[in-house]
Scaffold this motif. Structure first.
Motif, PDB file in Angstrom:
ATOM      1  N   VAL A  75       0.851  -1.292  -0.020  1.00  0.00           N
ATOM      2  CA  VAL A  75      -0.073   0.072  -0.018  1.00  0.00           C
ATOM      3  C   VAL A  75       0.930   1.145   0.057  1.00  0.00           C
ATOM      4  O   VAL A  75       0.671   2.299  -0.661  1.00  0.00           O
ATOM      5  CB  VAL A  75      -0.957   0.070   1.030  1.00  0.00           C
ATOM      6  CG1 VAL A  75      -1.753   1.430   1.342  1.00  0.00           C
ATOM      7  CG2 VAL A  75      -1.779  -1.301   1.100  1.00  0.00           C
ATOM      8  N   PHE A  76       1.969   1.313   0.696  1.00  0.00           N
ATOM      9  CA  PHE A  76       2.811   2.191   0.847  1.00  0.00           C
ATOM     10  C   PHE A  76       3.480   2.550  -0.527  1.00  0.00           C
ATOM     11  O   PHE A  76       3.567   3.747  -0.950  1.00  0.00           O
ATOM     12  CB  PHE A  76       3.874   2.269   1.883  1.00  0.00           C
ATOM     13  CG  PHE A  76       4.875   3.292   1.888  1.00  0.00           C
ATOM     14  CD1 PHE A  76       4.590   4.635   2.443  1.00  0.00           C
ATOM     15  CD2 PHE A  76       6.244   2.979   1.871  1.00  0.00           C
ATOM     16  CE1 PHE A  76       5.462   5.668   2.295  1.00  0.00           C
ATOM     17  CE2 PHE A  76       7.085   3.886   2.027  1.00  0.00           C
ATOM     18  CZ  PHE A  76       6.809   5.432   2.363  1.00  0.00           C
ATOM     19  N   LYS A  77       3.851   1.519  -1.110  1.00  0.00           N
ATOM     20  CA  LYS A  77       4.493   1.589  -2.404  1.00  0.00           C
ATOM     21  C   LYS A  77       3.659   2.180  -3.504  1.00  0.00           C
ATOM     22  O   LYS A  77       3.865   2.996  -4.302  1.00  0.00           O
ATOM     23  CB  LYS A  77       5.082   0.045  -2.758  1.00  0.00           C
ATOM     24  CG  LYS A  77       5.770   0.163  -4.234  1.00  0.00           C
ATOM     25  CD  LYS A  77       6.197  -1.245  -4.539  1.00  0.00           C
ATOM     26  CE  LYS A  77       6.931  -1.146  -5.984  1.00  0.00           C
ATOM     27  NZ  LYS A  77       7.618  -2.525  -6.364  1.00  0.00           N
ATOM     28  N   LYS A  78       2.241   1.647  -3.411  1.00  0.00           N
ATOM     29  CA  LYS A  78       1.227   2.251  -4.308  1.00  0.00           C
ATOM     30  C   LYS A  78       1.018   3.724  -4.054  1.00  0.00           C
ATOM     31  O   LYS A  78       1.049   4.464  -5.141  1.00  0.00           O
ATOM     32  CB  LYS A  78      -0.128   1.481  -4.203  1.00  0.00           C
ATOM     33  CG  LYS A  78      -0.990   1.731  -5.112  1.00  0.00           C
ATOM     34  CD  LYS A  78      -1.548   0.628  -6.010  1.00  0.00           C
ATOM     35  CE  LYS A  78      -2.549   1.080  -6.870  1.00  0.00           C
ATOM     36  NZ  LYS A  78      -2.513   0.871  -8.291  1.00  0.00           N
ATOM     37  N   PHE A  79       0.843   4.043  -2.894  1.00  0.00           N
ATOM     38  CA  PHE A  79       0.770   5.313  -2.487  1.00  0.00           C
ATOM     39  C   PHE A  79       2.039   6.308  -2.997  1.00  0.00           C
ATOM     40  O   PHE A  79       1.571   7.476  -3.534  1.00  0.00           O
ATOM     41  CB  PHE A  79       0.555   5.572  -0.756  1.00  0.00           C
ATOM     42  CG  PHE A  79       0.196   6.870  -0.450  1.00  0.00           C
ATOM     43  CD1 PHE A  79      -1.069   7.493  -0.691  1.00  0.00           C
ATOM     44  CD2 PHE A  79       1.301   7.701   0.255  1.00  0.00           C
ATOM     45  CE1 PHE A  79      -1.230   8.782  -0.321  1.00  0.00           C
ATOM     46  CE2 PHE A  79       0.998   9.129   0.815  1.00  0.00           C
ATOM     47  CZ  PHE A  79      -0.262   9.499   0.409  1.00  0.00           C
ATOM     48  N   VAL A  80       3.008   6.146  -2.842  1.00  0.00           N
ATOM     49  CA  VAL A  80       4.246   6.915  -3.010  1.00  0.00           C
ATOM     50  C   VAL A  80       4.861   6.878  -4.345  1.00  0.00           C
ATOM     51  O   VAL A  80       5.544   7.624  -4.909  1.00  0.00           O
ATOM     52  CB  VAL A  80       5.425   6.819  -1.948  1.00  0.00           C
ATOM     53  CG1 VAL A  80       4.949   7.271  -0.701  1.00  0.00           C
ATOM     54  CG2 VAL A  80       6.006   5.588  -1.929  1.00  0.00           C
ATOM     55  N   GLY A  81       4.662   5.427  -4.932  1.00  0.00           N
ATOM     56  CA  GLY A  81       5.163   5.294  -6.302  1.00  0.00           C
ATOM     57  C   GLY A  81       6.392   4.544  -6.239  1.00  0.00           C
ATOM     58  O   GLY A  81       7.190   4.440  -5.149  1.00  0.00           O
ATOM     59  N   GLU A  82       6.805   3.715  -7.367  1.00  0.00           N
ATOM     60  CA  GLU A  82       7.884   2.693  -7.250  1.00  0.00           C
ATOM     61  C   GLU A  82       9.317   3.412  -6.922  1.00  0.00           C
ATOM     62  O   GLU A  82      10.229   2.966  -6.199  1.00  0.00           O
ATOM     63  CB  GLU A  82       7.873   1.868  -8.494  1.00  0.00           C
ATOM     64  CG  GLU A  82       8.870   0.965  -8.599  1.00  0.00           C
ATOM     65  CD  GLU A  82       8.833  -0.058  -9.706  1.00  0.00           C
ATOM     66  OE1 GLU A  82       9.932  -0.953  -9.658  1.00  0.00           O
ATOM     67  OE2 GLU A  82       8.048   0.189 -10.407  1.00  0.00           O
ATOM     68  N   GLU A  83       9.308   4.590  -7.603  1.00  0.00           N
ATOM     69  CA  GLU A  83      10.762   5.401  -7.581  1.00  0.00           C
ATOM     70  C   GLU A  83      10.929   5.782  -5.885  1.00  0.00           C
ATOM     71  O   GLU A  83      11.975   5.516  -5.455  1.00  0.00           O
ATOM     72  CB  GLU A  83      10.933   6.546  -8.517  1.00  0.00           C
ATOM     73  CG  GLU A  83      12.073   7.087  -8.511  1.00  0.00           C
ATOM     74  CD  GLU A  83      12.238   8.134  -9.692  1.00  0.00           C
ATOM     75  OE1 GLU A  83      13.117   8.946  -9.662  1.00  0.00           O
ATOM     76  OE2 GLU A  83      11.477   7.994 -10.666  1.00  0.00           O
ATOM     77  N   VAL A  84       9.995   6.469  -5.682  1.00  0.00           N
ATOM     78  CA  VAL A  84      10.091   6.886  -4.156  1.00  0.00           C
ATOM     79  C   VAL A  84      10.232   6.106  -3.117  1.00  0.00           C
ATOM     80  O   VAL A  84      11.010   5.898  -2.211  1.00  0.00           O
ATOM     81  CB  VAL A  84       8.889   7.926  -3.871  1.00  0.00           C
ATOM     82  CG1 VAL A  84       9.031   8.244  -2.322  1.00  0.00           C
ATOM     83  CG2 VAL A  84       9.105   9.267  -4.760  1.00  0.00           C
ATOM     84  N   PHE A  85       9.274   4.884  -3.368  1.00  0.00           N
ATOM     85  CA  PHE A  85       9.487   3.766  -2.330  1.00  0.00           C
ATOM     86  C   PHE A  85      10.716   3.057  -2.573  1.00  0.00           C
ATOM     87  O   PHE A  85      11.534   2.645  -1.379  1.00  0.00           O
ATOM     88  CB  PHE A  85       8.309   2.760  -2.790  1.00  0.00           C
ATOM     89  CG  PHE A  85       8.399   1.444  -2.084  1.00  0.00           C
ATOM     90  CD1 PHE A  85       7.521   1.341  -0.912  1.00  0.00           C
ATOM     91  CD2 PHE A  85       9.177   0.412  -2.339  1.00  0.00           C
ATOM     92  CE1 PHE A  85       7.923   0.329  -0.020  1.00  0.00           C
ATOM     93  CE2 PHE A  85       9.118  -0.984  -1.488  1.00  0.00           C
ATOM     94  CZ  PHE A  85       8.313  -0.759  -0.439  1.00  0.00           C
ATOM     95  N   ASN A  86      11.300   2.784  -3.723  1.00  0.00           N
ATOM     96  CA  ASN A  86      12.802   2.230  -3.517  1.00  0.00           C
ATOM     97  C   ASN A  86      13.761   3.129  -3.110  1.00  0.00           C
ATOM     98  O   ASN A  86      14.596   2.591  -2.419  1.00  0.00           O
ATOM     99  CB  ASN A  86      13.085   1.785  -5.207  1.00  0.00           C
ATOM    100  CG  ASN A  86      12.267   0.698  -5.634  1.00  0.00           C
ATOM    101  OD1 ASN A  86      11.613   0.015  -4.963  1.00  0.00           O
ATOM    102  ND2 ASN A  86      12.378   0.515  -7.128  1.00  0.00           N
ATOM    103  N   SER A  87      13.756   4.357  -3.378  1.00  0.00           N
ATOM    104  CA  SER A  87      14.541   5.241  -2.624  1.00  0.00           C
ATOM    105  C   SER A  87      14.545   5.137  -1.017  1.00  0.00           C
ATOM    106  O   SER A  87      15.394   5.124  -0.230  1.00  0.00           O
ATOM    107  CB  SER A  87      14.215   6.682  -2.911  1.00  0.00           C
ATOM    108  OG  SER A  87      14.569   7.041  -4.322  1.00  0.00           O
TER     109      SER A  87
END
Length: 109
Positions: A75-87
């Motif tokens: 859910v967090f990944k979906k919310f912030v997007g893949e690039e931000v999540f990976n960072s």
């Protein structure tokens, strides 16, 4: 003696794979701790260089940890997007490296 040699080699590779930083730093740390260098351990036959081969293991480890974080926090990944999540996940892993034998504990902190 073979079992002992295998354990030494496994520890050398574990150091290369799990140490933070650039590949050359990882290899230097492994050499310092285990008294082996990459030329003694990794075959230089074939198309890929020793460093390319070691980089596959090292970067594959990080990618696997990112996959685990993605599975734990979809859910967090979906919310912030893949690039931000990976960072975020890479920064988290930098300050909270895996210390457990299981990856189920990876996002505990």
């Amino acid at each position: 003696m073979i079992k002992q040699d295998t354990l030494l080699l496994q520890n050398w590779l574990k150091t290369v794979v799990t140490t933070q930083g650039h590949l050359q730093h990882k290899i230097s740390k492994a050499q310092h701790l285990h008294h082996f260098n990459e030329n003694e351990i990794v075959s230089d036959e074939g198309k890929a260089s020793i460093y390319a081969r070691l980089n596959v293991y090292s970067s594959g480890y990080v990618l696997r940890l990112l996959e685990c974080m993605s599975a734990d926090f979809p859910v967090f990944k979906k919310f912030v997007g893949e690039e931000v999540f990976n960072s975020f996940a890479k920064a988290y892993l930098l300050y909270n490296p895996s210390t457990s034998f299981t990856l189920y504990d990876l996002g505990k902190a």
